[in-house]
Design an enzyme around this catalytic site. Sequence first.
Site, PDB file in Angstrom:
ATOM      1  CD  GLN B 122      -2.635   0.940   2.694  1.00  0.00           C
ATOM      2  OE1 GLN B 122      -2.304   0.140   3.560  1.00  0.00           O
ATOM      3  NE2 GLN B 122      -3.677   1.728   2.834  1.00  0.00           N
ATOM      4  CB  SER B 125       2.217   6.730   4.779  1.00  0.00           C
ATOM      5  OG  SER B 125       1.109   6.142   5.388  1.00  0.00           O
ATOM      6  CB  SER B 157       3.731  -3.140   5.626  1.00  0.00           C
ATOM      7  OG  SER B 157       3.592  -2.256   6.702  1.00  0.00           O
ATOM      8  CD  GLU B 240      -4.700   0.401   6.547  1.00  0.00           C
ATOM      9  OE1 GLU B 240      -5.053   1.425   5.945  1.00  0.00           O
ATOM     10  OE2 GLU B 240      -3.514   0.115   6.779  1.00  0.00           O
TER      11      GLU B 240
HETATM   12  C1  LIG Z   1       4.294  -0.676  11.489  1.00  0.00           C
HETATM   13  C2  LIG Z   1       3.740   0.297  10.505  1.00  0.00           C
HETATM   14  C3  LIG Z   1       3.358  -0.133   9.245  1.00  0.00           C
HETATM   15  C4  LIG Z   1       2.855   0.766   8.305  1.00  0.00           C
HETATM   16  N1  LIG Z   1       2.533   0.293   7.064  1.00  0.00           N
HETATM   17  C5  LIG Z   1       2.102   1.176   6.124  1.00  0.00           C
HETATM   18  C6  LIG Z   1       1.838   0.743   4.768  1.00  0.00           C
HETATM   19  O1  LIG Z   1       1.976  -0.431   4.449  1.00  0.00           O
HETATM   20  N2  LIG Z   1       1.461   1.648   3.855  1.00  0.00           N
HETATM   21  C7  LIG Z   1       1.291   2.964   4.167  1.00  0.00           C
HETATM   22  O2  LIG Z   1       0.906   3.717   3.296  1.00  0.00           O
HETATM   23  N3  LIG Z   1       1.536   3.422   5.425  1.00  0.00           N
HETATM   24  C8  LIG Z   1       1.942   2.560   6.411  1.00  0.00           C
HETATM   25  N4  LIG Z   1       2.210   3.016   7.683  1.00  0.00           N
HETATM   26  C9  LIG Z   1       2.116   4.459   7.978  1.00  0.00           C
HETATM   27  C10 LIG Z   1       0.988   4.859   8.880  1.00  0.00           C
HETATM   28  O3  LIG Z   1      -0.234   4.796   8.225  1.00  0.00           O
HETATM   29  C11 LIG Z   1       1.291   6.279   9.390  1.00  0.00           C
HETATM   30  O4  LIG Z   1       2.457   6.204  10.163  1.00  0.00           O
HETATM   31  C12 LIG Z   1       0.165   6.840  10.219  1.00  0.00           C
HETATM   32  O5  LIG Z   1      -0.937   7.149   9.429  1.00  0.00           O
HETATM   33  C13 LIG Z   1       0.567   8.082  11.031  1.00  0.00           C
HETATM   34  O6  LIG Z   1       1.126   9.068  10.257  1.00  0.00           O
HETATM   35  P1  LIG Z   1       2.500   9.770  10.665  1.00  0.00           P
HETATM   36  O7  LIG Z   1       3.457   8.701  10.950  1.00  0.00           O
HETATM   37  O8  LIG Z   1       2.838  10.748   9.624  1.00  0.00           O
HETATM   38  O9  LIG Z   1       2.187  10.514  12.032  1.00  0.00           O
HETATM   39  P2  LIG Z   1       1.658  12.037  12.173  1.00  0.00           P
HETATM   40  O10 LIG Z   1       0.503  12.228  11.266  1.00  0.00           O
HETATM   41  O11 LIG Z   1       2.811  12.952  12.065  1.00  0.00           O
HETATM   42  O12 LIG Z   1       1.135  11.999  13.657  1.00  0.00           O
HETATM   43  C14 LIG Z   1       1.941  12.302  14.784  1.00  0.00           C
HETATM   44  C15 LIG Z   1       1.066  12.180  16.017  1.00  0.00           C
HETATM   45  O13 LIG Z   1       0.056  13.182  15.980  1.00  0.00           O
HETATM   46  C16 LIG Z   1      -1.209  12.594  16.128  1.00  0.00           C
HETATM   47  N5  LIG Z   1      -2.204  13.344  15.351  1.00  0.00           N
HETATM   48  C17 LIG Z   1      -2.146  13.683  14.051  1.00  0.00           C
HETATM   49  N6  LIG Z   1      -3.240  14.336  13.699  1.00  0.00           N
HETATM   50  C18 LIG Z   1      -4.028  14.406  14.795  1.00  0.00           C
HETATM   51  C19 LIG Z   1      -5.329  14.966  15.062  1.00  0.00           C
HETATM   52  N7  LIG Z   1      -6.030  15.571  14.114  1.00  0.00           N
HETATM   53  N8  LIG Z   1      -5.819  14.834  16.307  1.00  0.00           N
HETATM   54  C20 LIG Z   1      -5.123  14.216  17.279  1.00  0.00           C
HETATM   55  N9  LIG Z   1      -3.899  13.669  17.074  1.00  0.00           N
HETATM   56  C21 LIG Z   1      -3.374  13.771  15.848  1.00  0.00           C
HETATM   57  C22 LIG Z   1      -1.064  11.207  15.584  1.00  0.00           C
HETATM   58  O14 LIG Z   1      -2.061  10.359  16.100  1.00  0.00           O
HETATM   59  C23 LIG Z   1       0.315  10.842  16.072  1.00  0.00           C
HETATM   60  O15 LIG Z   1       0.267  10.375  17.375  1.00  0.00           O
HETATM   61  C24 LIG Z   1       2.716   2.124   8.644  1.00  0.00           C
HETATM   62  C25 LIG Z   1       3.086   2.572   9.913  1.00  0.00           C
HETATM   63  C26 LIG Z   1       3.599   1.678  10.840  1.00  0.00           C
HETATM   64  C27 LIG Z   1       4.004   2.185  12.187  1.00  0.00           C
END
Ligand SMILES: Cc1cc2nc3c(=O)[nH]c(=O)nc-3n(C[C@H](O)[C@H](O)[C@H](O)COP(=O)(O)OP(=O)(O)OC[C@H]3O[C@@H](n4cnc5c(N)ncnc54)[C@H](O)[C@@H]3O)c2cc1C
Lengths: 375, 403
Positions: B122, B125, B157, B240
């Site tokens: 996928q 991100s 992933s 998902e």
């Molecule tokens: C093990 C793992 C596997 C993954 N696999 C995939 C994959 O296969 N494909 C893919 O596309 N992505 C994947 N991801 C990515 C995942 O979807 C993102 O990490 C996730 O959506 C969070 O985005 P970010 O890391 O940019 O955090 P950020 O968006 O920067 O968030 C930082 C913090 O702020 C909080 N936050 C953000 N906005 C708000 C709000 N409006 N209100 C309250 N809190 C908020 C978040 O909850 C988080 O705690 C994976 C992530 C992990 C950890």
Amino acid sequence: MTASTASAASAASAAPADLLYSDTEDELRAAVRSLLADRSSPAAVLARLEQDRPYDPELWNTLATGIGAAGLLVPEKLGGQGASHREAAVVLEELGRSVTPAPYLTSAVVATEILLACAPASPGATALLGELAAGRTVCVPALPLTLGPGGPLPAGPPTAPVAAVADAAAAHTFLVLADSGLYAVPAAEATRADRTPLDLTRPLATVTPHPGAGTLLADPATARHAVRRGLLAGAGLLASEQLGLADWCLTETVGHLRTRHQFNRPVGSFQALKHRLAQLWLDVASARAAARAAADALATGAADTELVVSVAQAYCSGVAVRAAEECVQLHGGIGMTWEHPAHLYLKRAKADSLALGTAAHHRTRLAALADLPSP
Amino acid sequence: MSATPPTPPTSPTAAELTARTREFLAAHPPADTDRATFLRARFDAGLAWVHYPEGLGGLAASRTLQAVVDAELEAAGAPDNDPRRIGIGLGMAAPTILAYGTEEQKQRFLRPLWVGEEVWCQLFSEPGAGSDLAALGTRAVRDGDTWVVDGQKVWTSSAHTARWAILIARTDPDLPKHQGITYFLCDMTDPGVEVRPLRQITGEAEFNEVFLTGVRIPDSHRLGAVGQGWEVARTTLMNERVSIGGMRIPREGGMIAPVAAAWRARPELRTHALHDRLLTLWTEAEVARLAAERLRQQLAAGRPGPEGSGMKLTFARLNQEISGLEVELLAEEGLLYGDWTMRRPELVDFTGRDAGYRYLRAKGNSIEGGTSEVLLNIVAERVLGLPSEPRDDKDLPWKDLAR
Ligand SMILES: Cc1cc2nc3c(=O)[nH]c(=O)nc-3n(C[C@H](O)[C@H](O)[C@H](O)COP(=O)(O)OP(=O)(O)OC[C@H]3O[C@@H](n4cnc5c(N)ncnc54)[C@H](O)[C@@H]3O)c2cc1C
């Protein structure tokens, strides 16, 4: 200093402890922090871990002798700084803040306390203290890291293997508790089997002294008393390490959330996160009071030291783990990566929560110390 | 299964499915049929996912009846398609292709996806677009019959094992962020796709960084209309959450299993404090299992809604608390870790490894597939109907957003 005996009376505290930092302590902190900032940034720690060289001997040398941190608990007449647990606690705060792999808690606190309880009656212990204070020797108790004050002390032959010994790889000498007394065993006279630790910054090993190894430092009764005292000081000062760790996690997370933008605004502007971080700040502020109280009680030999130490451990373990978990979570995907140091803090915090008695262990002790018996 | 909800009259009944599965097994005895042949035949017989349409691995039956088929197959010792290894394909790509794909796309992709011959990943991100996925900046520019894609994805992933990817990219930076996105199916073997391992907290590299440089995607691999990508992506994301939180597990399955086993086998580890926590978490795990089952029954006929987020929230919290308890229960052993070697696993196997691994990997449960904070917002806003926080990003052109 004599530790208080468990009694309901110790629940009532006497004069209020000094919970602030003195000017000397602030100066010591500044010196340690700038050393660690130079030589032990999280990136540097990670790089060393990846090369299987967690300890930095030069850094230890500067910390131990340059700053004189190794001898803080050792009286001047035995070659030390003649300072107190309050200062040692400040060093541990900084070591926790930087998750530096250094045998400070094990050697400069627990082993040192054990030896102090044996000296001056024991010339061997007295000599070892001088070496420790001068930073020439690292001396590590051959005790499981999980053992807390009031826990069951190991009893057996001096050759019995001990699992989960922290910082064994950095040790020149092990302090071995056997039913026949306390022994100082040179590292060369023991077998060390390194284990793979959850917390890479505090390596663990199984240590097995060779038959006939080492010299007797204390008789069985003195030995057991000394080890109890070491564990009490260790548990009390571990709270300061946990505090430093939690404080770093909070600061780092706040910093990240102020600059990380999602939804066209800084993530830290969402009320859901603001409230959580404000709560965490409260927890860290409380942990600071608890950790300071433990350090002060140990330093002054307060009558309720055992209780204050158990309060600090029962509280600070949880705060450190929660702060590290929040740090990983609120960094999002970055927090799950190896490159970002958050994982080092999480692993240390979780391991610390098992070290020197779990929060549950200390709560159980409080049941007796505060006279709140179980049903 | 007498408690299944009423199904539309045209779809097969449980009894009919049992009979059909037995016939299929008689024609393809698992013992004498090689795995791939068996799985392809099972797909063609409509027994892969019975709620899918006929000709696409299903029989347009009720979703709940899959259990009837699975039980028959399991009893006969039939091979399965290893859903853990192809989780993203099954849970996310497939329902999206089914909902938005052309007939050609469905015919081309669903069978190898289900059989496991083609693994999916996928590509959603990006470094600057996680929770705020719609802010993504990977560009797709039309060039005749193809699209040229440039950008960087992260935390992908299985990108290292994947043959295909679902990909969202920006096709119009002048529109507000939700409107300028288009959804594609990306061939991971195409020139310009570079996958770099990204080591994680557990020591291994389960996810990756993916760099897309001048990748050419034929317009026939676009899913949905140009500019409809966000709507299509929402289908993927809803699925998902259900697929992460909604796996059917037996009582005391999942994370609670190794803790319960250690508790029974090792009386020396027991304390009163741990006992109380164990029983609390055991109860919560059992209730979560029942709640997931109830949600599944509720959703059996329809499409996943925002309710699916609730189960993912619960499982993330429980997995973390239970694995944290396990580390503490094991005392000295809990201080140890199995192996820090940097590996690139084919699947994420929680139960096969040690407590420390479970504790660390479970931290991802509240981040992957939408963070718990974002899912709580979804529950508050879309389930409870509470007003959202003031937003100024919905109507601004994407190119004018703060980054
Ligand atoms: C093990 C793992 C596997 C993954 N696999 C995939 C994959 O296969 N494909 C893919 O596309 N992505 C994947 N991801 C990515 C995942 O979807 C993102 O990490 C996730 O959506 C969070 O985005 P970010 O890391 O940019 O955090 P950020 O968006 O920067 O968030 C930082 C913090 O702020 C909080 N936050 C953000 N906005 C708000 C709000 N409006 N209100 C309250 N809190 C908020 C978040 O909850 C988080 O705690 C994976 C992530 C992990 C950890």
